[in-house]
Design a protein around this motif. Structure first.
Motif, PDB file in Angstrom:
ATOM      1  N   MET A   1      13.890  64.526  23.519  1.00 16.87           N
ATOM      2  CA  MET A   1      14.917  64.989  22.592  1.00 16.87           C
ATOM      3  C   MET A   1      14.729  64.403  21.193  1.00 16.87           C
ATOM      4  N   ASP A   2      13.616  63.734  20.958  1.00 17.30           N
ATOM      5  CA  ASP A   2      13.408  63.119  19.651  1.00 17.30           C
ATOM      6  C   ASP A   2      13.099  64.121  18.542  1.00 17.30           C
ATOM      7  N   ARG A   3      12.487  65.240  18.899  1.00 21.03           N
ATOM      8  CA  ARG A   3      12.163  66.236  17.869  1.00 21.03           C
ATOM      9  C   ARG A   3      12.107  67.626  18.499  1.00 21.03           C
ATOM     10  N   ALA A   4      12.523  68.595  17.723  1.00 24.47           N
ATOM     11  CA  ALA A   4      12.478  69.984  18.179  1.00 24.47           C
ATOM     12  C   ALA A   4      11.026  70.445  18.216  1.00 24.47           C
ATOM     13  N   ILE A   5      10.682  71.245  19.230  1.00 19.61           N
ATOM     14  CA  ILE A   5       9.341  71.809  19.292  1.00 19.61           C
ATOM     15  C   ILE A   5       9.286  73.168  18.612  1.00 19.61           C
ATOM     16  N   ASP A   6      10.484  73.747  18.344  1.00 21.97           N
ATOM     17  CA  ASP A   6      10.561  75.051  17.692  1.00 21.97           C
ATOM     18  C   ASP A   6      12.012  75.281  17.270  1.00 21.97           C
ATOM     19  N   HIS A   7      12.239  76.353  16.539  1.00 16.67           N
ATOM     20  CA  HIS A   7      13.581  76.845  16.245  1.00 16.67           C
ATOM     21  C   HIS A   7      13.600  78.288  16.707  1.00 16.67           C
ATOM     22  N   ILE A   8      14.611  78.640  17.510  1.00 14.18           N
ATOM     23  CA  ILE A   8      14.686  79.973  18.106  1.00 14.18           C
ATOM     24  C   ILE A   8      15.979  80.666  17.696  1.00 14.18           C
ATOM     25  N   SER A   9      16.034  81.962  17.928  1.00 17.53           N
ATOM     26  CA  SER A   9      17.213  82.751  17.556  1.00 17.53           C
ATOM     27  C   SER A   9      18.465  82.236  18.238  1.00 17.53           C
ATOM     28  N   ARG A  10      19.530  82.167  17.482  1.00 17.00           N
ATOM     29  CA  ARG A  10      20.832  81.738  17.981  1.00 17.00           C
ATOM     30  C   ARG A  10      21.474  82.914  18.706  1.00 17.00           C
ATOM     31  N   PRO A  11      21.882  82.749  19.966  1.00 15.19           N
ATOM     32  CA  PRO A  11      22.534  83.849  20.668  1.00 15.19           C
ATOM     33  C   PRO A  11      23.930  84.102  20.089  1.00 15.19           C
ATOM     34  N   PRO A  12      24.440  85.325  20.185  1.00 16.91           N
ATOM     35  CA  PRO A  12      25.743  85.650  19.591  1.00 16.91           C
ATOM     36  C   PRO A  12      26.889  84.755  20.044  1.00 16.91           C
ATOM     37  N   PHE A  13      26.875  84.300  21.297  1.00 14.62           N
ATOM     38  CA  PHE A  13      27.986  83.486  21.775  1.00 14.62           C
ATOM     39  C   PHE A  13      27.982  82.070  21.178  1.00 14.62           C
ATOM     40  N   LEU A  14      26.948  81.718  20.405  1.00 18.66           N
ATOM     41  CA  LEU A  14      26.889  80.412  19.746  1.00 18.66           C
ATOM     42  C   LEU A  14      26.907  80.519  18.222  1.00 18.66           C
ATOM     43  N   LEU A  15      27.314  81.659  17.680  1.00 14.45           N
ATOM     44  CA  LEU A  15      27.291  81.839  16.230  1.00 14.45           C
ATOM     45  C   LEU A  15      28.145  80.819  15.491  1.00 14.45           C
ATOM     46  N   SER A  16      29.262  80.419  16.071  1.00 16.56           N
ATOM     47  CA  SER A  16      30.137  79.464  15.383  1.00 16.56           C
ATOM     48  C   SER A  16      29.872  78.014  15.802  1.00 16.56           C
TER      49      SER A  16
END
Length: 189
Positions: A80-95
């Motif tokens: 959990m020290d660093r992200a390996i990527d950034h991916i699309s945010r699903p609609p249920f997590l927009l806020s």
């Protein structure tokens, strides 16, 4: 930028009371209005729509994905020290401003979760008994790791968890636990 709502409304040829609805987040501007506002503020229309942040240029429409495996059978520990990527945010997590995703590594929670699947997490939602959760821990060097298990209970001294493969109850000292975040959804890769 020190521009009043009235002045901004005048610049983009709009009624001030209509523009105030957008400034209070009562409505989301359409793309043509976003273009006008972006021109006035000298920014990208995506920033006006709240899809990017000027500070770090990582789109809000994306969330960090954590993943690499670090341990053997039964533990399935994720770095959990660093992200390996950034991916699309699903609609249920927009806020969910601090949402993140994790690759499932290993089979300790199979058949509920299988290696290679992605689970989504909203840290703001409290975890309840019976929920699947990401438990973040720090080792003696301060490195962050995480495991995916079913949350059973927590007291002052220990965190009680359950894994499915093999069926096993686990107890972790609360002194090692940084956070417990409930899994809100998943994406099968």
């Amino acid at each position: 930028m020190g521009i009043s709502i009235s002045e901004l409304a005048s610049r983009i040829k709009m009624q001030p009371h209509t523009l105030r609805r957008y400034s209070r987040n009562e409505s989301q501007p359409q793309s043509d209005l976003a273009m006008k506002l972006a021109t006035v503020f000298g920014c990208d229309p995506a920033e006006v729509l709240g899809l990017t942040v000027r500070n770090n240029d990582i789109p809000l429409a994306k969330i960090p994905l954590y993943g690499s495996a670090e341990a053997g059978p039964g533990a399935d520990i994720t770095d959990m020290d660093r992200a390996i990527d950034h991916i699309s945010r699903p609609p249920f997590l927009l806020s969910a401003t601090n949402a993140y995703a994790i690759f499932v590594v290993g089979e300790s929670m199979s058949p509920r979760f299988r290696s290679g699947e992605i689970v989504y997490v909203d840290p703001a939602v409290p975890v309840r008994t019976g929920w699947d959760a990401i438990i973040q821990m720090a080792d003696n060097k301060g490195n962050l790791t995480a495991i995916i298990k079913e949350f059973v209970a927590q007291d002052d001294d220990k965190l009680s968890l359950f894994q499915h493969n093999p069926n096993k109850k686990l107890k972790i000292p609360t002194s090692n636990v940084i956070s417990i975040h409930g899994i809100r959804g998943m994406y099968i890769t």
